[in-house]
Motif scaffolding. Structure first.
Motif, short mmCIF file in Angstrom:
data_model
loop_
_atom_site.label_atom_id
_atom_site.label_comp_id
_atom_site.label_asym_id
_atom_site.label_seq_id
_atom_site.Cartn_x
_atom_site.Cartn_y
_atom_site.Cartn_z
N GLU A 262 0.82 -1.21 0.00
CA GLU A 262 0.00 0.00 0.00
C GLU A 262 0.85 1.27 0.00
O GLU A 262 0.39 2.34 -0.41
N SER A 263 2.11 1.15 0.45
CA SER A 263 3.00 2.31 0.45
C SER A 263 3.58 2.57 -0.93
O SER A 263 4.25 3.60 -1.14
N GLY A 264 3.36 1.65 -1.86
CA GLY A 264 3.89 1.81 -3.21
C GLY A 264 5.29 1.26 -3.40
O GLY A 264 5.90 1.45 -4.45
N SER A 265 5.81 0.54 -2.41
CA SER A 265 7.15 -0.01 -2.51
C SER A 265 7.20 -1.06 -3.62
O SER A 265 6.30 -1.90 -3.72
N PRO A 266 8.24 -1.04 -4.46
CA PRO A 266 8.34 -2.03 -5.54
C PRO A 266 8.75 -3.41 -5.06
O PRO A 266 8.69 -4.39 -5.81
N SER A 267 9.20 -3.52 -3.80
CA SER A 267 9.64 -4.81 -3.28
C SER A 267 9.41 -4.85 -1.77
O SER A 267 9.24 -3.82 -1.13
N PHE A 268 9.41 -6.06 -1.23
CA PHE A 268 9.26 -6.24 0.20
C PHE A 268 10.66 -6.41 0.78
O PHE A 268 11.28 -7.46 0.65
N ASP A 269 11.16 -5.37 1.39
CA ASP A 269 12.54 -5.38 1.89
C ASP A 269 12.60 -5.92 3.31
O ASP A 269 11.80 -5.55 4.17
N ARG A 270 13.57 -6.82 3.54
CA ARG A 270 13.84 -7.28 4.89
C ARG A 270 14.85 -6.35 5.53
O ARG A 270 15.73 -5.83 4.86
N PRO A 271 14.77 -6.16 6.81
CA PRO A 271 15.77 -5.34 7.49
C PRO A 271 17.17 -5.98 7.36
O PRO A 271 17.32 -7.19 7.45
N PHE A 272 18.16 -5.13 7.15
CA PHE A 272 19.54 -5.58 7.02
C PHE A 272 20.19 -5.57 8.41
O PHE A 272 20.21 -4.54 9.09
N VAL A 273 20.69 -6.73 8.83
CA VAL A 273 21.31 -6.85 10.15
C VAL A 273 22.83 -6.78 10.03
O VAL A 273 23.51 -6.14 10.84
N GLY A 274 23.38 -7.44 9.02
CA GLY A 274 24.83 -7.46 8.87
C GLY A 274 25.49 -8.48 9.77
O GLY A 274 26.63 -8.29 10.21
N ALA A 275 24.79 -9.57 10.03
CA ALA A 275 25.34 -10.66 10.85
C ALA A 275 24.76 -11.96 10.35
O ALA A 275 23.68 -12.00 9.76
N THR A 276 25.48 -13.04 10.60
CA THR A 276 24.97 -14.38 10.28
C THR A 276 24.72 -15.12 11.59
O THR A 276 25.41 -14.90 12.59
N PHE A 277 23.74 -16.02 11.54
CA PHE A 277 23.30 -16.70 12.75
C PHE A 277 23.20 -18.20 12.51
O PHE A 277 22.86 -18.65 11.41
N ASP A 278 23.49 -18.98 13.54
CA ASP A 278 23.36 -20.43 13.50
C ASP A 278 22.35 -20.87 14.55
O ASP A 278 22.07 -20.15 15.52
N ALA A 279 21.83 -22.08 14.35
CA ALA A 279 20.91 -22.65 15.34
C ALA A 279 21.69 -23.03 16.60
O ALA A 279 22.88 -23.37 16.53
N VAL A 280 21.03 -22.99 17.72
CA VAL A 280 21.63 -23.38 19.00
C VAL A 280 21.31 -24.85 19.25
O VAL A 280 20.16 -25.21 19.48
N THR A 281 22.33 -25.69 19.19
CA THR A 281 22.14 -27.11 19.46
C THR A 281 22.20 -27.35 20.97
O THR A 281 22.58 -26.46 21.74
N SER A 282 21.87 -28.56 21.38
CA SER A 282 21.92 -28.89 22.81
C SER A 282 23.34 -28.78 23.35
O SER A 282 23.56 -28.33 24.48
#
Length: 470
Positions: A262-282
């Motif tokens: 509705e804002s007229g944006s040509p794309s759905f942008d995700r926020p940029f964090v600048g970090a990579t993440f892994d799952a936490v195993t037991s």
């Protein structure tokens, strides 16, 4: 087990414990009282279905598909036809569902329902049909917003708060399975925050046992207040039918997506964090002193990124966003996406066994290097490839690590020299004839030369590939 991207189906007016909520005050509904008598068990969902049925629509998408000739690729016939094989085109139609969420005719559905369509029609429950156009679509979250091309006011289904949904809540799913017409089924919320449901970068679904069948994609999953809590999108199935394991995209993400459209944006942008993440195993949880395996483990932080400015460091674990628990890295991405561009996320982070609060400013991925997108032409192995300079923004669009640098292949024209040597989108051109390729300008200059041998090095999914061509 294959995943089928359909939606949920449902038989009309099913007697199940919960229509009780329709007959009691809102305050009592919050108590989630279990039916305690035969009379309560005989109550009906019919009033709720009547309330929302006009807001769920059928979506008909028509696309033109080119059928390749059986002789395509045969040297003799390619020479005979001058490499222009007599292919043929045909029209294909698909059926899905959608939900009206805006009075002007704003409809939300799944992207896979309308992907590649040249003509899209929306049919209301009363039988009327309207042409519609695509306002915004996104393959990765599998959502699309349509606009009905009619000057009238439509009934809408209000968006609920999917974060308020609990496992065990009763829900209804409405759609058009197998094209038989609007159908209603009932079930419960089986699980929340499901990930690894399908390919893509979105992994946060509501799981339900409501029946799901082909044609329900894009339909509504509603709560007992008549609010939309999810868009039905996929099922686990061996044969394509319902096995009682269905998935819906939460309404809070739908709300952010519709707002972007509705804002007229040509794309759905995700926020940029600048970090990579892994799952936490037991094992990781035990080593970090966590009571259980949950959260998103920070594995890398880019210099100068929002993550670094917020104080995130490798080895920390993000446990919550704005007070809401983060189950896994996909859940973190979902939480940040629902906060949206321009917002602020308050992160609860565990480091050294102690919890601390960090503030993360959310913005679009930057284009730190001008992309300078260009088509390589001439007599060289790269001819027919569209290339661009990598930046966090380009990397995000191509679903590549934000740390990727250099020159990336964006597109490869069919039948071109670049296609014949096996170049693929997302390949990073590292070196050409002994020269490092840092920009598209350098690649174009090197490609214009005419050496006797071409020595090429590319990076594909983290692996280096070296090739020689004459």
């Amino acid at each position: 087990m294959p995943i089928v991207r359909f939606s949920l189906a449902l038989p009309l007016a099913l007697p199940l414990a919960l229509a009780l909520a329709l007959a009691v005050p809102a305050a009592a509904q919050q108590q989630q009282v279990v039916p305690g008598s035969r009379a309560e068990m005989q109550l009906s969902f019919a009033p709720l279905v009547r309330q929302v049925s006009n807001t769920v629509v059928n979506v008909y998408a028509e696309r033109v598909v080119e059928r390749r000739s059986i002789f395509d690729g045969d040297p003799f016939f390619e020479e005979f036809f001058g490499q222009r094989m007599p292919n043929r085109s045909e029209k294909q139609s698909s059926l899905g569902s959608g939900v009206i969420v805006g009075t002007s005719g704003i409809v939300v559905t799944n992207n896979h329902v309308i992907e590649g369509a040249s003509d899209i029609k929306v049919a209301l429950a009363d039988g009327r049909e309207f042409e519609s156009k695509v306002v915004l679509k996104d393959e990765r979250v599998d959502l699309a917003v349509l606009k009905i091309e009619a000057k009238e006011t439509f009934e809408t289904l209000p968006l609920g708060d999917s974060d308020a949904v609990q496992v065990g809540d009763l829900v209804l799913a409405i759609g058009n399975p197998f094209g038989v017409g609007q159908t209603v089924t009932s079930g419960i919320v089986s699980a929340l925050a499901r990930n690894q449901v399908r390919n893509g970068d979105f992994g946060f679904f509501i799981q339900t046992d409501a029946a799901i069948n082909p044609g329900n994609s894009g339909g509504a999953l509603i709560d007992m207040n008549g609010h939309l809590i999810g868009i039905n999108t996929a099922i686990f199935s061996r044969g394509g039918g319902s096995n009682g394991v269905g998935f819906a995209i939460p309404s809070n993400l739908v709300r952010s997506f519709v707002a972007s459209a509705e804002s007229g944006s040509p794309s759905f942008d995700r926020p940029f964090v600048g970090a990579t993440f892994d799952a936490v195993t037991s094992d990781v949880a035990e080593a970090l002193g966590l009571s259980r395996a949950r959260g998103a483990l920070v594995s890398r932080v880019l210099p100068g990124s929002p993550a670094e400015k917020a104080g995130l460091k490798p080895g920390q674990v993000v446990l919550a966003v704005n007070g809401v628990e983060v189950e896994h890295p996909d859940a973190l991405g979902y939480r940040l996406a629902t906060v949206g561009i321009g917002g602020t996320a308050h992160l609860t982070v565990s480091a050294g066994g102690k919890a601390q609060e960090l503030t993360l400013a959310l913005d679009r991925a930057p284009e730190t290097t001008p992309r300078d997108e260009r088509l390589i032409e001439g007599r060289n192995p790269f001819a027919g490839a569209v290339v661009a300079n990598l930046s966090p923004r380009v990397a995000e669009e191509l679903r590549m690590p934000a740390s990727s640098v250099g020159v990336v292949v964006v597109e490869v024209n069919r039948g071109s020299p670049a296609a014949r040597i096996g170049l693929q989108p997302r390949d990073i051109v590292v070196e050409l004839n002994g020269t490092q390729v840092a920009t598209t300008e350098i690649l174009a200059r090197l490609a214009a030369e005419n050496p006797s041998i071409w020595r090429v090095e590319i990076e594909r999914d983290g692996q280096r590939i070296r090739q020689f061509f004459r």
